[in-house]
Design an enzyme around this catalytic site. Structure first.
Site, mmCIF file in Angstrom:
data_model
loop_
_atom_site.group_PDB
_atom_site.id
_atom_site.type_symbol
_atom_site.label_atom_id
_atom_site.label_comp_id
_atom_site.label_asym_id
_atom_site.label_seq_id
_atom_site.Cartn_x
_atom_site.Cartn_y
_atom_site.Cartn_z
ATOM 1 N N PHE A 120 50.924 41.596 43.829
ATOM 2 C CA PHE A 120 49.533 41.802 44.249
ATOM 3 C C PHE A 120 49.105 40.615 45.111
ATOM 4 C CE2 PHE A 120 44.914 42.141 43.701
ATOM 5 C CZ PHE A 120 44.740 43.496 43.935
ATOM 6 N N TYR A 177 48.632 39.069 35.911
ATOM 7 C CA TYR A 177 48.480 39.281 34.472
ATOM 8 C C TYR A 177 49.830 39.468 33.778
ATOM 9 C CZ TYR A 177 46.426 40.839 30.096
ATOM 10 O OH TYR A 177 46.065 40.934 28.774
ATOM 11 N N GLU A 178 50.814 39.932 34.505
ATOM 12 C CA GLU A 178 52.147 40.155 33.939
ATOM 13 C C GLU A 178 53.010 38.896 33.916
ATOM 14 O OE1 GLU A 178 50.210 43.759 34.828
ATOM 15 O OE2 GLU A 178 50.721 42.243 36.324
ATOM 16 N N ILE A 188 41.651 36.318 43.383
ATOM 17 C CA ILE A 188 40.483 36.139 44.240
ATOM 18 C C ILE A 188 39.257 36.660 43.500
ATOM 19 C CG2 ILE A 188 39.425 36.733 46.444
ATOM 20 C CD1 ILE A 188 42.328 37.076 47.538
ATOM 21 N N HIS A 212 35.915 39.785 35.779
ATOM 22 C CA HIS A 212 37.357 40.009 35.658
ATOM 23 C C HIS A 212 38.141 38.756 36.039
ATOM 24 C CE1 HIS A 212 41.285 41.766 37.052
ATOM 25 N NE2 HIS A 212 41.150 42.365 35.899
#
Length: 159
Positions: free
Chosen positions: A22, A58-59, A83, A89
């Site tokens: 990402f 997150y992984e 970002i 979040h």
């Protein structure tokens, strides 16, 4: 007074780099910076660098834990970009990742270098991945090499 300083040349070591897919266009610049330093300054061969691509930041902590527990790597570098958006979040993800990575590092005693950008906007991320503000991937590679050296010095003194 005793002072321990690390160096940057560590030829016979194994490094893992975990990269988030990402925001890949930013993270590729971080990765390229890390690889350049590991090879040119650290004198590490391609065979001693493992790159693991994951879907998002997150992984990363799970893969950090698996790689650290394997005991195959002298250090792990994490690269990604978070970002800030219009929701909270950003805060939850940033805090969870940093805490998880720190816990793995302390439990396994393998340096895990945080090369994850946390920025307010895409312009800051671009600037910190090789433009105006340097390249966080380069910094992460230097930190990994230095931490490996410091740990090796401390371990030799304790034998």
């Amino acid at each position: 007074m005793k002072i321990i300083n690390g160096s940057f040349s560590s030829i016979n070591i194994n490094i893992a780099i975990i990269v988030s897919r990402f925001n890949e266009f930013i993270n590729k610049s971080l990765l390229n910076g890390s690889i350049e330093i590991l090879k040119r300054i650290g004198k590490i061969s391609d065979n001693n660098i493992t790159i693991v691509w994951v879907p998002g930041v997150y992984e990363i902590p799970l893969i950090v834990q698996l790689l650290a527990n394997s005991k195959k790597y002298n250090a792990i570098i994490t690269l990604g970009t978070i970002i800030k958006g219009d929701t909270k979040h950003f805060n939850y993800i940033s805090n969870a990742i940093i805490s998880s990575i720190s816990n793995v590092m302390l439990k396994t005693e393998i340096p895990v270098i945080l090369g994850i950008l946390t920025t307010d906007n895409i312009e800051q991320a671009i600037n910190r991945s090789g433009c105006k503000s340097g390249n966080k991937g380069i910094e992460a590679a230097f930190n990994a090499l230095e931490m490996i050296s410091i740990i090796n010095i401390i371990n030799k003194k304790n034998k």
